[in-house]
Design a protein around this motif. Structure first.
Motif: not given
Lengths: 113, 110
Positions: A92-97, A102-103, B32-34, B45-47
């Motif tokens: 997964a990757i993320s810009e960080g904020r 996360a993709f 927190l993410q779903w 990602l949903l939210v």
């Protein structure tokens, strides 16, 4: 779709052999993560990176090492594969904020026989 | 022991029914993410919820973040067969360490 590619997509290897999985991104995101996914456990963090040459351990890091020599590549190495490392591995990757998405890659199915 | 506990682990319902899944932890998260995951794919990602007590709606899906930022819920109204999938919650710390629950596998039958 975010530019994130995992290779290989499938691999069968023998116990005791070294294995390296590659994650490549074209998004220039700072953070990269390696997870494994097993039934009943969801996604468990193995290692993550917060910059070139900057990495940290996750919750299941034993038996795994990582390297990040370039922003775009994050390598996961199993020094001596064991049957317990049979799993599906996701990068997964993320810009960080904290509230950014996360993709995830498509996953690598690794079987250790 | 999973840092984030999701319940139920499996849920099978008829189309048109409502449902709620839960994500609980003893840790405080910065957000927190779903996510929802289809077979053979990575999670999507949903939210994202950030503020304690926050409620977000996404069409028939309602997400709530607990006041203490330790727990969250996902409510689906009038479930459809297209809602079938694995629902994962993920807690993010200030250092961007990101941890997932084991997931709720939802099956919506026609």
């Amino acid at each position: 779709d975010a530019g994130i590619t995992q290779s290989p997509r499938h691999k069968v290897t023998e116990t005791g052999t070294p294995v390296t999985l590659r994650c490549h991104q074209t998004e220039n995101h700072r953070y990269m993560y390696w997870y494994r996914q097993d039934p009943g456990h969801g996604l468990r963090l193995i290692h993550y990176s917060y910059g070139v040459k900057d990495t940290d351990k996750g919750e299941v890091s034993d038996g795994y090492s990582v390297s990040r020599s370039k922003t775009e590549d994050f390598l996961l190495t199993l020094e001596s594969a064991t049957s317990s490392q049979t799993s599906v591995y996701f990068c997964a990757i993320s810009e960080g904020r904290r509230n950014t998405e996360a993709f995830f890659g498509q996953g690598t199915r690794l079987t250790v026989v | 022991t999973q840092l984030l506990e999701q319940s139920p682990q499996f849920l099978s319902i008829q189309e048109g029914e409502n449902l709620t899944v839960y994500c609980n932890s003893s840790s405080v998260f910065s957000s927190l993410q779903w996510y929802r995951q289809e077979p053979g794919e990575g999670p999507v990602l949903l939210v994202t919820v950030v503020t304690g007590g926050e409620v977000k709606k996404l069409k028939r899906l309602t997400f709530q973040f607990g006041d203490a930022r330790k727990d969250s819920s996902l409510h689906i109204t009038a479930a459809q067969t297209g809602d079938t999938g694995l629902y994962l919650c993920a807690g993010r710390y200030n250092n961007n360490d990101m941890r997932f629950g084991a997931g709720t596998r939802l099956t919506v039958k026609p």
